[in-house]
Design an enzyme around this catalytic site. Structure first.
Site, short mmCIF file in Angstrom:
data_model
loop_
_atom_site.label_atom_id
_atom_site.label_comp_id
_atom_site.label_asym_id
_atom_site.label_seq_id
_atom_site.Cartn_x
_atom_site.Cartn_y
_atom_site.Cartn_z
CG HIS A 42 -2.29 -0.81 0.78
ND1 HIS A 42 -3.16 -0.35 0.29
CD2 HIS A 42 -2.33 -2.09 1.18
CE1 HIS A 42 -4.31 -1.03 0.23
NE2 HIS A 42 -3.75 -2.30 0.68
NE ARG A 71 -6.16 2.42 -2.01
CZ ARG A 71 -5.83 3.09 -3.06
NH1 ARG A 71 -5.81 4.36 -3.04
NH2 ARG A 71 -5.71 2.46 -3.88
CD GLU A 94 -10.81 -6.93 -1.55
OE1 GLU A 94 -9.48 -6.09 -1.52
OE2 GLU A 94 -11.87 -6.81 -0.85
CG ASN A 118 -3.76 -4.08 -5.95
OD1 ASN A 118 -3.46 -4.03 -7.20
ND2 ASN A 118 -4.03 -2.88 -5.46
CG ASP A 119 -5.97 -8.01 -1.48
OD1 ASP A 119 -4.92 -8.45 -1.09
OD2 ASP A 119 -6.80 -7.34 -0.54
NE ARG A 167 -2.11 -6.83 -1.97
CZ ARG A 167 -2.43 -5.63 -1.48
NH1 ARG A 167 -1.69 -4.78 -2.25
NH2 ARG A 167 -3.39 -5.13 -0.90
CB CYS A 177 -11.28 -0.10 -7.26
SG CYS A 177 -11.30 -1.26 -6.21
#
Length: 539
Positions: free
Chosen positions: A188, A295, A429, A452-453, A463, A500
């Site tokens: 992040h 977020r 996700e 990402n997830d 990750r 996203c």
């Protein structure tokens, strides 16, 4: 001149002095002291310095965020002078002839554990406060300098690694670039660098202890190179690169004010991802058509206690008002994994990415969830709000969420507080959510794919582990098929679906996403115009 090779997580060029952020040793050494009186004098001197720092923080917070939010620094001053706390430190120094740093560290841990095990929520939250004042006291005893962002000139931040809570507290106007010894391209912190439009390198093999502050440096984000003490020729080349970057920005500026529409007339909603209220400026500057991911967890980071309903309501309302009638998708609390909030007492987990995080915390601790939902439903009266729930794996979770939302709405109704129940969606996700996409689509208004997830869980790759970067492949055919399956599940029930995650900004995949039927892309603000240019060039 010294040259170091790292990995770029955001391209761009920066020139300026370095600001080295060194973390104190996590293990405080126990040292035998002969002169106890001198050690107590050291402690008193550090305590006075700490009190002065807390008083300045209170005054600064009072001006910037108001009395309610500034009061935490008054609490810290009171706790620092607490008689039991001070007596425990003094007794350890006198009875065991140990150094003050060790006595403060052990006492802080003992008191923090004591608070953490109390039944009362308020008292449990004080555990993080004790840790904070103890760490500050140890820093002053050891002579460690605290970052003073107010008086810091714009610089290249060099550190071993940065947590999201550390990054979010920084003054963005003072950051030219990030250079990290460790870190992951998918963390992040890397995502924040891209959102802030700041060049960033990770995996740079530099010895922080031997690197003084103020040394002139260049960050070449295009080639992943960090130069220390560059010569005049290198500086000239870096300035030329910056000029080309500015020219590219000017070309992309021609896409401001245009719709994100392909040549054949297919409209794609192009939104931006943000982390706090101030980021709306980047959204407007880059002409995003809305916010596809707010977020909200960044309201919970870099502090010692939960944000209350009023603070959250004001933040959400402000974003909605600033965005006028444009869509704003706010993700509910997604804490855990690499985003830590000590005051929640989540504890250490062997595998936090698969642990107690996101919606699991909200469903296990409904009081926290309800406070956020109350703020969101109230804020919905002020703009085009959508609520998005993260880390969903089952139909049962969505049913539980909708039940809690109904309870919150009933409470607000009974209290005669204006509210609206806005559009509600979920993040896709996990492979479980993909496989259940048709069933889930019947219960919600939209899907947003967190690539990402989804990549992490589909490929079984952590990750946050930079040793696995070479195996982490978001272009993996399995990931792309999961995305397509999700689109099909949503569209079967007439629901829109977006992306996203970072993959949404990958212009090598834009055409494939649009052919899959993706309705929306939400990317870092700095990426909006580049993605729009790619969409407009497509047939």
């Amino acid at each position: 001149m010294e040259k170091y090779i790292g990995k770029s997580v955001y391209k761009g060029t920066a020139i300026g002095p370095v600001n080295v952020l060194k973390k104190s040793e996590s293990l405080i050494k126990r040292v035998h002291v002969e002169n106890v009186d001198e050690e107590l004098k050291r402690l008193d001197k550090a305590k006075e310095k700490t009190l002065q720092q807390l008083a300045r923080l209170y005054d600064k917070a009072l001006k910037e965020v108001g009395k309610v939010n500034a009061e935490i620094f008054e609490v810290h001053q009171i706790m620092l002078e607490d008689e039991d706390y001070q007596d425990a430190i003094h007794n350890m120094i006198c009875n065991e002839n140990v150094n003050a740093e060790y006595a403060v560290s052990i006492t802080g841990d003992n008191f923090a554990d004591m608070f953490a095990n109390m039944d009362d929520d308020y008292m449990r939250a004080r555990s993080a406060d004790v840790k904070d004042i103890s760490n500050r006291l140890v820093s002053n005893l050891s002579g460690e300098e605290q970052p003073d962002w107010e008086n810091t000139e714009p610089s290249i931040i060099v550190a071993d690694d940065l947590t999201p809570s550390e990054t979010v507290q920084m003054d963005k106007n003072k950051i030219l670039a990030f250079v990290l010894v460790h870190g992951s391209a998918n963390s992040h912190t890397a995502i924040l660098a891209r959102m802030m439009n700041i060049p960033a390198l990770i995996g740079v093999p530099i010895e922080l202890e031997s690197l003084p502050n103020g040394v002139n440096a260049i960050v070449d984000g295009q080639n992943g190179i960090f130069y220390l003490n560059p010569d005049e020729n290198q500086i000239a080349q870096a300035k030329e690169a910056q000029q080309k970057e500015q020219e590219q920005k000017k070309l992309l500026a021609n896409y401001k004010g245009r719709e994100s529409v392909t040549k054949s007339g297919r409209k794609i909603n192009l939104y931006a991802n943000i982390g706090n209220v101030s980021d709306v400026a980047y959204v407007l500057e880059n002409d995003a058509e809305g916010i596809g991911l707010f977020r909200s967890e960044f309201l919970y980071l870099g502090r010692d206690e939960l944000p209350d309903e009023t603070e959250q309501f004001n933040a959400y309302r402000q974003v909605l008002q600033m965005m006028a009638d444009k869509k704003v998708v706010i993700r509910t609390l997604d804490i855990g994994a690499d985003k830590k909030a000590d005051y929640l007492g989540l504890g250490k987990e062997d595998n936090p990415a698969l642990g107690y995080r996101a919606i699991r915390i909200c469903l296990e601790q409904p009081d926290i969830f309800k406070t956020q939902l109350r703020a969101l439903l109230r804020a919905a009266k002020y703009g085009n709000l959508s609520i998005m729930y993260p880390m969903i794996i089952s139909v049962e979770e969505v049913v539980s969420i909708k039940k809690i939302v109904a309870e919150v709405a009933e409470e607000l109704e009974n209290e005669n507080i204006p509210y609206e129940i806005p559009e509600q969606g979920i993040m896709i996700e996990t492979p479980a959510a993909v496989m259940l996409s048709e069933e889930l689509a019947e219960l919600v208004d939209f899907f947003s794919i967190g690539t990402n997830d989804l990549t992490q869980y589909t490929l079984a790759i952590d990750r946050q582990n930079n040793r696995l970067d070479r195996f982490y492949n978001p272009h993996h055919e399995a990931v792309l098929r999961m995305i397509e399956m999700t689109v099909q599940g949503a569209h079967k029930h007439g629901k829109w679906v977006g992306i996203c995650g970072e993959l949404g900004a990958d212009t090598t995949l834009t055409e494939r996403f649009i052919k899959m039927g993706i309705d929306e892309l939400s990317v870092s603000p700095s990426m909006v115009l580049g993605v729009r240019s790619r969409i407009c060039e497509m047939e």
